[in-house]
Each structure stands twice: as structure tokens, then as C-alpha cells.
Design a protein around this motif. Structure first.
Motif, PDB file in Angstrom:
ATOM      1  N   ALA A 199       0.844  -1.200   0.000  1.00 59.57           N
ATOM      2  CA  ALA A 199       0.000   0.000   0.000  1.00 59.57           C
ATOM      3  C   ALA A 199       0.875   1.245   0.000  1.00 59.57           C
ATOM      4  O   ALA A 199       2.021   1.208   0.466  1.00 59.57           O
ATOM      5  CB  ALA A 199      -0.899  -0.018   1.239  1.00 59.57           C
ATOM      6  N   PRO A 200       0.378   2.345  -0.514  1.00 59.37           N
ATOM      7  CA  PRO A 200       1.191   3.571  -0.561  1.00 59.37           C
ATOM      8  C   PRO A 200       1.788   3.958   0.777  1.00 59.37           C
ATOM      9  O   PRO A 200       2.931   4.415   0.848  1.00 59.37           O
ATOM     10  CB  PRO A 200       0.197   4.618  -1.067  1.00 59.37           C
ATOM     11  N   GLU A 201       1.036   3.754   1.862  1.00 60.87           N
ATOM     12  CA  GLU A 201       1.554   4.156   3.177  1.00 60.87           C
ATOM     13  C   GLU A 201       2.686   3.243   3.666  1.00 60.87           C
ATOM     14  O   GLU A 201       3.404   3.587   4.611  1.00 60.87           O
ATOM     15  CB  GLU A 201       0.429   4.194   4.212  1.00 60.87           C
ATOM     16  N   ASP A 202       2.820   2.083   3.044  1.00 63.27           N
ATOM     17  CA  ASP A 202       3.888   1.153   3.423  1.00 63.27           C
ATOM     18  C   ASP A 202       5.092   1.228   2.490  1.00 63.27           C
ATOM     19  O   ASP A 202       6.079   0.522   2.700  1.00 63.27           O
ATOM     20  CB  ASP A 202       3.368  -0.291   3.439  1.00 63.27           C
ATOM     21  N   GLN A 203       5.031   2.071   1.479  1.00 63.78           N
ATOM     22  CA  GLN A 203       6.162   2.199   0.560  1.00 63.78           C
ATOM     23  C   GLN A 203       7.220   3.122   1.161  1.00 63.78           C
ATOM     24  O   GLN A 203       6.894   4.148   1.749  1.00 63.78           O
ATOM     25  CB  GLN A 203       5.702   2.744  -0.787  1.00 63.78           C
ATOM     26  N   PHE A 204       8.458   2.739   1.007  1.00 57.86           N
ATOM     27  CA  PHE A 204       9.552   3.540   1.528  1.00 57.86           C
ATOM     28  C   PHE A 204      10.046   4.534   0.480  1.00 57.86           C
ATOM     29  O   PHE A 204      10.338   5.683   0.779  1.00 57.86           O
ATOM     30  CB  PHE A 204      10.699   2.629   1.964  1.00 57.86           C
TER      31      PHE A 204
END
Length: 546
Positions: free
Chosen positions: A465-470
Motif C-alpha cells: 500500500a502507498p503508506e507502506d512504501q519507503f
């Protein structure tokens, strides 16, 4: 066969703490250890010639401390110790990362004439308010005496990258407490501050950046090195730069393998480029990302006049400038076109952006055959986290692979995971099953591609998910804008699929070998016999050994 662990390591953190370890900005600062007390130090310079005086700036809650100095090579050799040295707590500016700490000198010592060139680890020990020891660690470089040194290797420590990642005091070239809201990375960083925890010494269990877990489908990647740093009180950037994670492993390997190795800083190439002329072979290792124009001039002239360069390193990306006699490093990076003052002057080629920016006009491949804009990420986050771990070999008959028994299609260094986490590549094409530089790659004439592996400039996975992308796609869009003029979706598609290589070429009277991966030193640390043999093949050729 490589058997990978099935689970991420557990450092005793909650789910929320694991997120904080990756997402929050934590850093070393004066007073962080509270009632227990603390001691910090830095030196006035990065490197010193024999006979020169080292000045240590120390701030401590304790009134006295002891010092131990050890040469950190094939063997650890204690060269100096003293106790009962007076100390005091010294005030530190809020923006010390940018301005320097400004502490007064607490202790001086001289580099003895008989100290061999190398990295010298300094440990200061005092006692906290609870009666237990408190320590800090520092590293200085003892330079060789001037004069020709046939058969010696000059290893050049990646001090530009050390500075860029140093988190002590709050700001680096990545995160910071600068700007109107105290939340921006700083384009200026100072040498006059301590190194962050983990840059000088590390525990053997400290994770490296590339993922070592066999992730099943639909798994969201984690970042064990940051979790470990958060759990143990180390800098979150310890695994990205520094003597302990990178430069030291090559230095120890080379000495144990019987090579005479001298050490210099990358800053020495800027101010004293003639140091290279005493050697037949110069070596660059690990994460080596930040260079000045003058540093490149020194290497290019060295090769043109017959020197040999072995680069076992990755991520050749940013041009920097040095100010205040090298005590400040400047790199505006992503904000260069908007903020770097050279854009309003006549010296735009010194802009502190990517070497591939057209206004700079000096692509990295011209010096080392490869560049970061064709490479960058492999083996962590959502960028090939299940990738090959080693280099797929295409030209096993090359002299660098002599005696390895490698075949076409074999993996070099997969057992020790030498591939990642940031890498250098080149645009290429396949003809009859073999890779060649493309016509538009900018590769030096005669460059031969020996191995190729995949990398990515963009995290692209439905599992994350976007919030988990670094990373997301921010680096990819920066490269698209830099190279193609616009960070559009169409341009992103053209540049996001990248690679890393092992290449070799001759230029002028000299020669360059480049294994474009930060993690080559992992093969030396883990005593991978095949990686060690390739390393020896390169050194032996460049030192004219038989």
C-alpha cells in the motif's frame, strides 16, 4: 543452495515501534542519554600525515575520561592509551549539523612516524552518573608518507558519503531539523561534529540493508536494519555509510590477503590529488555516492596517466562542493534547481545535482563506466526484494573471473549477498545472448559488460500500500525530470527499469574495473571464496602481480 530465513528477525519492538523505526526522524543529540550522562567527540580533520597533531573536541558530563587508540586492520593494534584526561560539558548550537559544534579542544596527540597508514579507532571512556561506563567512538585516517609505493594499494574512504548520512545533531542530506518548520534535510553538513552511533564500531549481529528473508507472496517488506537501530540506540543510517559497515571490511580483507594497503579520505583527493600518483592501483568500496568535481578530476587524470582503478562500490550519484577548507559539504540534491545559488551565476556546471543533469554535463559513466541513474535500488523495500542476490555472469572468460570456475549464467556472490542495496548501471542491449552498451549509453569506448542484474528506480507492487512504501516513485520522477525534462508518467516508464553491472574498460594509459554494488564488501566480510578470488584477480592485475 541458499536457504533463507522464513521470518523477519524480532528485536522486541511492537508494530507501532517498528513503524516509528522506519518513518520517524530520530537522531543523536547532546543530552539524549539524560541522567545517565554521555560523552561525545570529533576531530578537527578527517585525515592526518605522519607527524601532524590531532585535536579532539570533547564534550562530556564526566569530569575526566580515558582514551584508547587502535589501528583497525587485519589485526587490532593498540598504539596509544591514556587516562585521567580533563573534560567538561560544552554548549552545542541547535544547528550544529550545519554549523559545526564549535567545541574547544580537550586533548591533542601526534600521529607517530611509525604508525602505518590506516583507520585508527578512538574510544573515549568515562563514567556516568550511575557509576557505569559511558563511551564514544571516533575514527581518523593516518595518511601514508609521500613517495612512490610500487605494489601498494591506496584505498580511498568514502568520506563524502559518511558526511551525507551522518545524523548526529539532527540534520543530514536525507532528514533534518532545518527549514522554517524544522523538518527539512540540510543541503549543508559539517565535519565538525561527532559521527553517529554505528559509523565507527558495530556489533556482529547488526543487520545489513538488503533483505535476508525469503518473503512469501503478499508480504509487505520490512527494514530489519532500521528496526535494530531503533531497538539498540544506533543511528538509523548506520547501515548506509561509515567505516564500520563498508570501508573497514575491504581494508581488513586486503591486509589479511597479504596486500600492502594505505588509506586516504575522498577529501584528500579534492585537496591533494597528487596522492594518487604514488600508486599503481586505487580502490573505492561500499557506498560511495557523493563526490566533488575536483575528486573526479583527480581520478580521471590518474587513469589517463596510467593508473588503475578498482571500484567495488555502488550509487555514484551526486556532485558536491566543499566550503570552509573542507569542513562543510554542500549538496542541494532534489532542490538544486530551485535553491542552489550557482544556478544564478556563471559556474552552473558545479551545481549540486545528479552528475547526469544536462547543465552539469559530466555523466558518471565517463569516470567509472556506470552511474546511479541507471541503477539505484535492489534487494530492499519494494525494489526486487526477492532478487538474485548476486551478479549473473555473461562473460566468464574475462580475466577477472580466472580460476573461479564460473560459467555463463552463473551467479557470482549470491551466497554472501553481494548485490544491493544501491547499485550502478548502464543502458544496454542484448545481442546473441551477450550484453553491450547501447549507442546512447554514454559508455567509454571499449567498455565490456561482464555481468548484469536487475534493479529499479520505483517501488511497484500491488502488495505494498502507498503508506507502506519507503521509496514510492519520487526518485524515479526526479531522474525522469533530470534526464528527460519532465517527471511525467510516460517518462517514468522509460527510466524506472534499471540494472547493475560489472564492467571493465581501458582509458588513456590506465584501466578501470567497476563492480557496481554497495554490498560487494559483504562477500569479503562473509569470506565468500569466489568473491575473494575475483577481488584478488583485480588487485593482482592492477599491481602487476603474477
Amino acid at each position: 543452495m541458499i536457504e533463507l530465513p522464513k521470518d523477519f528477525p524480532d528485536f522486541g519492538l511492537t508494530h507501532q515501534q517498528r513503524r516509528l523505526a522506519v518513518r520517524s526522524h530520530y537522531y543523536e543529540r547532546p543530552g539524549m542519554d539524560g541522567e545517565r550522562g554521555e560523552i561525545w567527540c570529533y576531530s578537527d580533520r578527517l585525515s592526518y600525515r605522519p607527524g601532524e597533531t590531532v585535536r579532539l573536541q570533547v564534550s562530556s558530563t564526566a569530569s575526566t575520561f580515558a582514551i584508547e587508540i587502535v589501528r583497525d586492520g587485519a589485526d587490532e593494534i593498540r598504539v596509544f592509551e591514556k587516562s585521567g584526561i580533563t573534560a567538561r560539558w560544552q554548549d552545542t548550537p541547535d544547528q550544529c549539523s550545519v554549523e559545526g559544534c564549535g567545541w574547544e579542544t580537550a586533548f591533542e596527540f601526534r600521529i607517530a612516524d611509525d604508525w602505518p597508514s590506516g583507520g585508527y579507532r578512538i574510544t573515549l571512556t568515562a563514567y556516568g552518573r550511575d557509576g557505569k561506563p559511558i563511551r564514544c567512538h571516533h575514527i581518523i585516517i593516518a595518511l601514508p608518507k609521500a613517495g612512490r609505493k610500487p605494489g601498494h594499494v591506496l584505498q580511498v574512504a568514502a568520506t563524502g558519503t559518511w558526511l551525507a548520512y551522518n545524523t548526529w545533531g539532527g540534520s543530514s542530506h536525507y532528514e533534518g531539523i532545518t527549514g522554517p518548520n524544522r523538518n527539512q534535510y540540510s543541503p549543508v553538513v559539517s565535519t565538525q561534529r561527532p559521527w553517529c552511533r554505528g559509523f565507527v564500531v558495530l556489533r556482529p549481529d547488526a543487520p545489513r540493508v538488503p533483505l535476508e528473508v525469503a518473503m512469501p507472496p503478499k508480504t509487505v517488506p520490512r527494514y530489519p536494519h532500521m528496526e535494530w537501530a531503533y531497538a539498540t540506540g544506533h543511528s538509523k543510517k548506520y547501515a548506509s555509510a561509515g567505516w564500520a559497515s563498508y570501508d573497514s571490511h575491504f581494508f581488513r580483507f586486503a591486509e589479511r590477503a597479504g596486500y600492502d594497503v594505505n588509506l586516504a579520505s575522498l577529501h584528500d583527493l579534492h585537496f591533494s590529488p597528487e596522492i594518487l600518483l604514488d600508486y599503481d592501483c586505487a580502490v573505492f568500496v561500499g557506498h560511495d555516492e557523493y563526490w566533488t568535481w575536483e575528486m573526479r578530476d583527480a581520478v580521471d587524470a590518474f587513469v589517463d596517466h596510467g593508473g588503475n582503478v578498482a571500484r567495488f562500490a555502488g550509487n555514484f550519484m551526486w556532485q558536491t562542493r566543499l566550503e570552509d577548507e573542507g569542513r562543510r559539504q554542500v549538496c542541494y540534491k532534489y532542490r538544486a534547481r530551485a535553491e542552489d545559488p550557482v544556478y544564478s551565476g556563471d559556474n552552473i556546471r558545479r551545481a549540486t545535482s545528479s552528475w547526469e543533469a544536462p547543465e552539469i554535463g559530466r555523466p558518471g559513466a565517463l569516470t567509472f563506466g556506470l552511474n546511479a541513474t541507471n541503477g539505484i535500488y535492489a534487494g530492499w523495500g519494494g525494489c526486487a526484494p526477492r532478487g538474485v542476490r548476486g551478479f549473473p555472469v555473461y562473460r566468464p572468460q574475462h580475466w577477472a573471473f580466472a580460476g573461479t570456475g564460473l560459467y555463463y549464467g552463473d551467479l557470482l556472490g549470491a551466497e554472501s549477498h553481494i548485490y544491493g542495496y544501491e547499485v550502478d548501471g548502464l543502458d544496454y542491449e542484448i545481442r546473441h545472448g551477450l550484453p553491450y552498451p547501447s549507442a546512447t549509453s554514454g559508455a567509454p569506448d571499449g567498455l565490456e559488460i561482464l555481468a548484469v542484474a536487475l534493479a529499479s528506480l520505483v517501488e511497484e507492487s500491488d502488495d505494498i500500500a502507498p503508506e507502506d512504501q519507503f521509496f514510492g516513485d519520487s526518485d524515479g520522477r526526479f531522474v525522469a525530470e533530470t534526464l528527460l525534462g519532465e517527471a511525467s508518467d510516460a517518462n517514468l516508464e522509460k527510466i524506472k527499469h534499471a540494472n547493475s553491472m560489472i564492467v571493465n574498460f581501458k582509458r588513456g594509459k590506465g584501466e578501470v574495473f567497476h563492480a557496481g554494488s554497495c554490498e560487494w564488501v559483504a562477500g569479503l566480510l562473509r569470506q565468500d571464496a569466489m568473491v575473494e578470488l575475483v577481488t584478488r584477480n583485480v588487485l593482482n592485475r592492477y599491481l602487476a602481480r603474477r
